[in-house]
Design an enzyme around this catalytic site. Structure first.
Site, PDB file in Angstrom:
ATOM      1  N   GLY A 229       0.783  -1.225   0.000  1.00 14.85           N
ATOM      2  CA  GLY A 229       0.000   0.000   0.000  1.00 14.85           C
ATOM      3  C   GLY A 229       0.815   1.275   0.000  1.00 14.85           C
TER       4      GLY A 229
ATOM      5  N   GLY B  43       3.484  -3.791  -3.862  1.00 11.16           N
ATOM      6  CA  GLY B  43       3.167  -4.091  -5.260  1.00 11.16           C
ATOM      7  C   GLY B  43       3.394  -2.847  -6.093  1.00 11.16           C
TER       8      GLY B  43
ATOM      9  N   CYS C 115     -16.314  -0.108 -27.349  1.00 12.01           N
ATOM     10  CA  CYS C 115     -17.682   0.386 -27.508  1.00 12.01           C
ATOM     11  C   CYS C 115     -18.373   0.420 -26.161  1.00 12.01           C
ATOM     12  CB  CYS C 115     -18.432  -0.456 -28.531  1.00 12.01           C
ATOM     13  SG  CYS C 115     -17.820  -0.078 -30.173  1.00 12.01           S
ATOM     14  N   GLU C 116     -18.070   1.486 -25.446  1.00 10.93           N
ATOM     15  CA  GLU C 116     -18.428   1.662 -24.050  1.00 10.93           C
ATOM     16  C   GLU C 116     -17.781   3.004 -23.698  1.00 10.93           C
ATOM     17  OE1 GLU C 116     -20.239  -0.561 -21.206  1.00 10.93           O
ATOM     18  OE2 GLU C 116     -19.073  -1.925 -22.416  1.00 10.93           O
TER      19      GLU C 116
ATOM     20  N   TYR D 252      -1.026  -2.981 -11.866  1.00  8.77           N
ATOM     21  CA  TYR D 252      -2.459  -3.161 -12.138  1.00  8.77           C
ATOM     22  C   TYR D 252      -2.820  -2.636 -13.530  1.00  8.77           C
ATOM     23  CZ  TYR D 252      -1.898  -3.854  -7.194  1.00  8.77           C
ATOM     24  OH  TYR D 252      -1.425  -4.296  -5.989  1.00  8.77           O
TER      25      TYR D 252
END
Ligand SMILES: *Cc1c(COP(=O)(O)O)cnc(C)c1O
Length: 410
Positions: free
Chosen positions: A227, A270, A337-338, A365
């Site tokens: 984190g 991470g 398409c969004e 990510y």
């Protein structure tokens, strides 16, 4: 942050050339930056019995895992598949900690059989583990300390409504199960969420663990999770690792004195390790004027980088091929398409069709959350290291999309 936009390079290789050589869309990782971030953490805790367990889910490419192993990292994994990827990248089972949430008991027993470390996050699995293995298989316990930490609610995982960890309020229940099955608890763990800014959040969690730890005589380590925050825009503050170490180290030493033994101190970074090292290169397909805005449509979308849509994440964009252009405002959007917005009202040097744009902070990510939505192949991945750009994952093809499909013979 490096501000220079002209001739932007990644590990001394011109970014434009990498884009031209390997094509777009393309993920590019700076291996030296990954190693440097790892060393920053390691050096901050020099002199402590420290173990860094890179959180594989941020970026699971095998060559990146291998690079981190060679730098001295261990691994934290959240699925049995990530554990197996780690072993393919050369990690010994005992270097790997399995920190799952909501998985089947069979997956935990599979991990036990592989010989990797087990981190338990609910009473039901603790009971099952105890019943099956008794004292033969030690485990770590993930505690939910009920602390609100982190940037936004999708990444806050340590609060009272979070699905993660066993509530610190259930300490008596934990102790009852541990005692009745003689389970050896070798570690206590917290991971309170991503994007933690202040050392204070860590210290709150640490103090909860230090107090609970006195009830567990067999501990070998305390894990403070991941984190750590990195800067996404110029005004952002990254976690001050040295300030954190300055607070945590004396508190930890103090705790070990009380506990009667020196324990290892673990982290599971991470994002801190891989975020800034990663870039997503895309090509501009179309510049589309509307009465209200100018859209820049690129050959990628939230299928490749979901963070802007999913977390409202800000990613700096660099126009690699027209760095000196007149500044204009654009909405940078994908080809899905969004509604698929990477950036709104973003000032960029004039964007022309065919330009190569580069998203920064795309290492964590990014690829690992990508999908094949709209039946688009996922990008290739390149790792720049030792003065060379290495292809570390080939671009997917149509064959990859249909590989497991079965056309029924009606
Ligand atoms: C995701 C995760 C991490 C890493 O979080 P970052 O914000 O990327 O540092 C660490 N520990 C656990 C258990 C995780 O699930």
């Amino acid at each position: 942050m490096q501000r220079q936009q002209n001739n932007f390079s990644i590990g001394q290789q011109p970014a434009i050339r990498i884009g031209q050589e390997f094509g777009t869309p393309l993920y590019v990782y700076d291996g030296q930056k990954i190693v440097n971030q790892f060393n920053t953490l390691r050096n901050a805790f020099q002199g402590m019995p420290l173990r860094l367990k890179y959180a594989a889910k941020a970026l699971t490419n095998l060559s990146v895992l291998k690079l981190l192993r060679q730098a001295g990292s261990d691994l934290d994994v959240v699925s049995i598949e990530e554990a197996r990827l780690g072993m393919m990248a050369g990690y010994q089972p005992e270097q790997i900690m399995f920190t799952p949430s909501g998985v089947a008991f069979e997956e935990i027993t599979e991990a036990v059989e592989l010989g990797i470390g087990i981190n338990i996050d609910n009473l039901s699995m603790l009971e099952k583990l105890g019943r099956k293995y008794g004292s033969a298989v030690p485990c770590c316990i993930r505690i939910n300390p009920h602390i609100l930490a982190g940037g936004n609610e999708k990444i806050q995982v340590g609060h009272i409504n979070s699905k993660f960890g066993i509530s610190i309020d259930y300490l008596p229940e934990i102790l009852r199960i541990v005692k009745s099955h003689r389970i050896v608890i070798n570690g206590l763990h917290i991971h309170t969420g991503s994007d933690i800014k202040q050392a204070g959040a860590f210290m709150q969690g640490a103090n909860v663990l230090f107090e609970a730890a006195m009830q567990f005589p067999d501990l070998a380590f305390i894990s403070f999770g991941g984190g750590f925050k990195v800067a996404y825009r110029e005004a952002d503050h990254a976690t001050d690792i040295d300030a954190l170490a300055a607070e945590l180290v004396p508190a930890f030493r103090n705790f070990c004195n009380k506990y009667g033994r020196d324990l290892e101190i673990w982290f599971e970074p991470g994002k801190f390790i891989v975020s800034e090292a990663g870039y997503l290169l895309v090509r501009v397909n179309v510049v589309k004027q509307t009465p209200a805005v100018t859209f820049v449509g690129v050959d990628s979308g939230f299928n490749h980088l979901i963070r802007p849509m999913f977390y409202d994440a800000y990613h700096e964009i660099i126009n690699l091929t027209n760095p000196e252009g007149v500044l204009r405002k654009y909405n940078v959007v994908g080809y899905i398409c969004e509604t698929d917005t990477f950036a709104k009202d973003r000032q960029l040097p004039e964007v022309r069709e065919g330009d190569i744009l580069m998203f920064r902070n795309a290492g964590a990510y990014g690829f690992s959350m990508s999908s094949n939505y709209n039946s688009r192949p996922r990008p290739a991945e390149v790792l720049v290291y030792g003065g060379k750009a290495h292809l570390v994952r080939k671009r997917e093809t149509l064959e990859d999309l249909v590989r497991n499909q079965v056309i029924v013979d009606f």
